[in-house]
Write an enzyme that holds these catalytic residues in place. Structure first.
Site, mmCIF file in Angstrom:
data_model
loop_
_atom_site.group_PDB
_atom_site.id
_atom_site.type_symbol
_atom_site.label_atom_id
_atom_site.label_comp_id
_atom_site.label_asym_id
_atom_site.label_seq_id
_atom_site.Cartn_x
_atom_site.Cartn_y
_atom_site.Cartn_z
ATOM 1 N N GLU A 71 0.829 -1.203 0.000
ATOM 2 C CA GLU A 71 0.000 0.000 0.000
ATOM 3 C C GLU A 71 0.866 1.257 0.000
ATOM 4 O O GLU A 71 0.693 2.159 -0.832
ATOM 5 C CB GLU A 71 -0.905 -0.020 1.218
ATOM 6 C CG GLU A 71 -1.525 1.291 1.631
ATOM 7 C CD GLU A 71 -1.920 1.263 3.097
ATOM 8 O OE1 GLU A 71 -3.067 0.899 3.369
ATOM 9 O OE2 GLU A 71 -1.076 1.590 3.960
ATOM 10 N N ASP A 128 -5.125 -4.137 -2.703
ATOM 11 C CA ASP A 128 -5.071 -2.696 -2.975
ATOM 12 C C ASP A 128 -3.648 -2.256 -3.260
ATOM 13 O O ASP A 128 -3.411 -1.416 -4.138
ATOM 14 C CB ASP A 128 -5.683 -1.902 -1.828
ATOM 15 C CG ASP A 128 -4.961 -2.073 -0.505
ATOM 16 O OD1 ASP A 128 -4.319 -3.125 -0.287
ATOM 17 O OD2 ASP A 128 -5.041 -1.152 0.337
#
Length: 363
Positions: A71, A128
């Site tokens: 991330e 993500d």
């Protein structure tokens, strides 16, 4: 679809392609200039890099014992591309590739713990983070005319498509990771892992891929996953085989540190109307003269005893249409996550949407 507003190849598209790197920088910094002077345009990036990125290109999560996540690597790569810092971008990707590309699946290991031996203990990914890095590589390929970055982005996107996308319960779902979120009778998802602007751009460059379905079903989930008195989406959501939704049982039932990224990504993608964010907007407007709580339990209404961070307040300002209230500097009390949300909100407010992705990186 109204979202497909990118110019097709042709004389206009060719001219725009050639001007893209210049237009990107000019538009970004013209927007930032409305709230900051010439010297301040870059200062927030310089401050962020100095505090959270090592010389070798590792992003430090200062609120979590200095570990590193995909991330954070993805966010920092997006920042470096937006602020035209090629050297830092190259360092960030080189470190990521050398230390996190260890799974053999094309996906990236999600966490690096420097005090552990080996530093990568959990051989799982975080979707993500993979999306963010794939998006940053894609943007960098066109920004700096570097075909290798596009090849790497495509490879990562193919791995995401192969391992992390599943049709279930009447939805096209994005698994939070390759392992651990699928059961016989349910799938657990995290709506903040739908990086909407990345999905929107990938849907344009790869119209035969799953990206548009993911984007639209992510918005449908957001419209349907409303809980509690304020009709808010939870950090973690369970999807059942019959399509019913419930707050996931294995995490605190909160609209909190995860779901705060939902309005950030939706606004960045220009999809507020489709995702129906009015309940979040109304909830964040309610504390007259004060700050909203950092989280709220969507089951019993309990709230945190402390307010949103400065980064959280930046996301709030973005959603409420008040870009002039975005903080212009990182403060000493901002940890990695708060500072990241602050810079992300600035980019979402001022970075132009990518409109020239049909160009080839070496043109």
């Amino acid at each position: 679809m109204d979202m497909m507003m990118y110019p097709r190849p042709g004389k206009v598209g060719l001219l725009a392609r050639r001007c893209w790197p210049v237009l990107l920088c000019l538009t970004l910094f013209a927007g930032l200039a409305a709230t900051a002077g010439a010297e301040e345009r870059y200062s927030i990036w310089h401050d962020y890099a100095a505090r959270f990125i090592t010389d070798e290109g590792r992003v430090l999560d200062t609120g979590n014992h200095g570990v590193t996540h995909t991330e954070g690597q993805g966010w920092a790569m997006l920042f470096a591309e937006a602020f035209d810092d090629r050297a830092r971008f190259d360092a960030l990707w080189s470190w990521t590739e050398a230390n996190l590309d260890v799974l053999g699946s094309g996906l990236l290991a999600w966490r690096y713990q420097p005090e552990q031996t080996p530093p990568v203990q959990d051989l799982n990914n975080a979707t993500d983070g993979d999306l963010l890095i794939a998006w940053a590589l894609h943007r960098a390929a066109y920004k700096w005319r570097e075909p290798e970055y596009e090849h790497l982005s495509i490879r990562l996107r193919q791995a995401i498509q192969r391992h992390l996308i599943r049709d279930y319960g009447g939805y096209t779902l994005l698994l939070p990771a390759r392992d651990g979120f699928v059961r016989d009778d349910r799938v657990t998802v995290n709506l903040s892992y739908w990086v909407m602007p990345a999905l929107r751009e990938f849907a344009t460059v790869d119209p035969d891929g799953p990206w548009l379905r993911l984007l639209l079903d992510g918005e449908r989930l957001l419209r349907n996953a409303r809980f509690g008195d304020h009709d808010l989406p939870p950090d973690w959501l369970t999807v059942h085989q019959d399509g019913t939704l419930e707050v996931a049982q294995d995490w605190p039932p909160r609209f909190g540190f995860e779901a705060i990224r939902v309005p950030l990504y939706v606004v960045w993608a220009g999809r507020e109307d489709e995702a129906k964010l009015d309940p979040i907007r109304a909830y964040w407007q309610s504390p007259v003269g004060g700050k909203p709580a950092a989280w709220i339990n969507v089951v019993n209404g309990e709230t945190a005893e402390y307010p949103l961070s400065r980064g959280g307040m930046a996301v709030r300002s973005l959603l409420l249409g008040m870009p002039g209230k975005l903080p212009e500097q990182i403060h000493p009390e901002d940890d990695y996550y708060s500072a990241s949300l602050l810079v992300l909100s600035m980019l979402a407010a001022f970075l132009p949407e990518p409109t020239l992705s049909q160009a080839t990186p070496n043109q």
